[in-house]
Design a protein around this motif. Sequence first.
Motif, PDB file in Angstrom:
ATOM      1  N   ALA A 144     -11.971  -5.325   4.375  1.00 31.26           N
ATOM      2  CA  ALA A 144     -10.941  -4.976   3.596  1.00 31.26           C
ATOM      3  C   ALA A 144     -10.913  -3.186   3.191  1.00 31.26           C
ATOM      4  O   ALA A 144     -10.265  -2.377   3.416  1.00 31.26           O
ATOM      5  CB  ALA A 144     -10.769  -5.547   2.382  1.00 31.26           C
ATOM      6  N   GLU A 145     -12.309  -2.758   2.699  1.00 34.06           N
ATOM      7  CA  GLU A 145     -12.480  -1.647   2.242  1.00 34.06           C
ATOM      8  C   GLU A 145     -12.502  -0.441   3.238  1.00 34.06           C
ATOM      9  O   GLU A 145     -11.761   0.572   3.158  1.00 34.06           O
ATOM     10  CB  GLU A 145     -13.910  -1.437   1.509  1.00 34.06           C
ATOM     11  CG  GLU A 145     -14.006  -0.088   0.680  1.00 34.06           C
ATOM     12  CD  GLU A 145     -14.848  -0.215  -0.414  1.00 34.06           C
ATOM     13  OE1 GLU A 145     -15.331  -1.453  -0.867  1.00 34.06           O
ATOM     14  OE2 GLU A 145     -14.972   0.396  -1.377  1.00 34.06           O
ATOM     15  N   VAL A 146     -13.226  -0.957   4.406  1.00 35.70           N
ATOM     16  CA  VAL A 146     -13.152   0.224   5.541  1.00 35.70           C
ATOM     17  C   VAL A 146     -11.779  -0.044   6.071  1.00 35.70           C
ATOM     18  O   VAL A 146     -11.393   1.281   6.472  1.00 35.70           O
ATOM     19  CB  VAL A 146     -14.194  -0.476   6.634  1.00 35.70           C
ATOM     20  CG1 VAL A 146     -14.305   0.362   7.822  1.00 35.70           C
ATOM     21  CG2 VAL A 146     -15.593  -0.358   6.128  1.00 35.70           C
ATOM     22  N   PHE A 147     -11.220  -0.853   6.104  1.00 32.94           N
ATOM     23  CA  PHE A 147      -9.800  -0.823   6.752  1.00 32.94           C
ATOM     24  C   PHE A 147      -8.876   0.141   5.884  1.00 32.94           C
ATOM     25  O   PHE A 147      -7.906   0.783   6.365  1.00 32.94           O
ATOM     26  CB  PHE A 147      -9.179  -2.460   6.749  1.00 32.94           C
ATOM     27  CG  PHE A 147      -7.953  -2.250   7.318  1.00 32.94           C
ATOM     28  CD1 PHE A 147      -7.445  -2.328   8.778  1.00 32.94           C
ATOM     29  CD2 PHE A 147      -6.916  -2.731   6.600  1.00 32.94           C
ATOM     30  CE1 PHE A 147      -6.316  -2.425   9.093  1.00 32.94           C
ATOM     31  CE2 PHE A 147      -5.569  -2.844   6.927  1.00 32.94           C
ATOM     32  CZ  PHE A 147      -4.970  -2.502   8.397  1.00 32.94           C
ATOM     33  N   PHE A 148      -9.106  -0.202   4.617  1.00 27.58           N
ATOM     34  CA  PHE A 148      -8.090   0.462   3.653  1.00 27.58           C
ATOM     35  C   PHE A 148      -8.375   1.984   3.947  1.00 27.58           C
ATOM     36  O   PHE A 148      -7.408   2.935   3.865  1.00 27.58           O
ATOM     37  CB  PHE A 148      -8.618   0.175   2.321  1.00 27.58           C
ATOM     38  CG  PHE A 148      -7.632   0.487   1.379  1.00 27.58           C
ATOM     39  CD1 PHE A 148      -6.298   0.049   0.882  1.00 27.58           C
ATOM     40  CD2 PHE A 148      -8.184   1.665   0.232  1.00 27.58           C
ATOM     41  CE1 PHE A 148      -5.510   0.536  -0.227  1.00 27.58           C
ATOM     42  CE2 PHE A 148      -7.172   2.261  -0.519  1.00 27.58           C
ATOM     43  CZ  PHE A 148      -6.229   1.746  -0.845  1.00 27.58           C
ATOM     44  N   ARG A 149      -9.749   2.282   3.823  1.00 25.72           N
ATOM     45  CA  ARG A 149     -10.000   4.150   3.917  1.00 25.72           C
ATOM     46  C   ARG A 149      -9.604   4.520   5.218  1.00 25.72           C
ATOM     47  O   ARG A 149      -8.939   5.670   5.241  1.00 25.72           O
ATOM     48  CB  ARG A 149     -11.707   4.007   3.773  1.00 25.72           C
ATOM     49  CG  ARG A 149     -12.058   5.468   3.816  1.00 25.72           C
ATOM     50  CD  ARG A 149     -13.479   5.439   3.179  1.00 25.72           C
ATOM     51  NE  ARG A 149     -13.463   5.021   1.591  1.00 25.72           N
ATOM     52  CZ  ARG A 149     -14.416   4.423   1.151  1.00 25.72           C
ATOM     53  NH1 ARG A 149     -15.486   4.014   1.860  1.00 25.72           N
ATOM     54  NH2 ARG A 149     -14.572   3.888  -0.010  1.00 25.72           N
ATOM     55  N   HIS A 150      -9.639   3.606   6.379  1.00 30.70           N
ATOM     56  CA  HIS A 150      -9.479   4.227   7.722  1.00 30.70           C
ATOM     57  C   HIS A 150      -7.885   4.102   8.156  1.00 30.70           C
ATOM     58  O   HIS A 150      -7.473   4.978   8.812  1.00 30.70           O
ATOM     59  CB  HIS A 150     -10.319   3.764   8.626  1.00 30.70           C
ATOM     60  CG  HIS A 150     -11.860   4.080   8.498  1.00 30.70           C
ATOM     61  ND1 HIS A 150     -12.755   3.690   9.502  1.00 30.70           N
ATOM     62  CD2 HIS A 150     -12.418   4.950   7.858  1.00 30.70           C
ATOM     63  CE1 HIS A 150     -13.854   3.925   9.013  1.00 30.70           C
ATOM     64  NE2 HIS A 150     -13.567   4.997   8.144  1.00 30.70           N
TER      65      HIS A 150
END
Length: 86
Positions: free
Chosen positions: A69-75
Amino acid sequence: MLTIMICVGSSCHLRGSDDLAEALEQLIDEHGLAEKVQLVGTFCMDKCSMGVSVRVGDSQFSGIKPEDAEVFFRHEVLPRIPNQRE
Ligand code: FES
């Protein structure tokens, strides 16, 4: 307003769409983006094979895991919000 649609069809549900939605909701809150990003559930997007299917604006992704979730959110989410920097 940017819309994130998370598939809540049975296959995605089994692969953690609830947890992913919860994690994204939290990230939206943490970044103070509640007025710029909305999270909605949607039915099967016909990409059930790998992981949760998500649509962000006009782009569709599949195979997203709750722990991503966090990486997806950032990218994929932050860059699509107008006037938003990381
Ligand atoms: S159940 Fe989510 S894409 Fe089919």
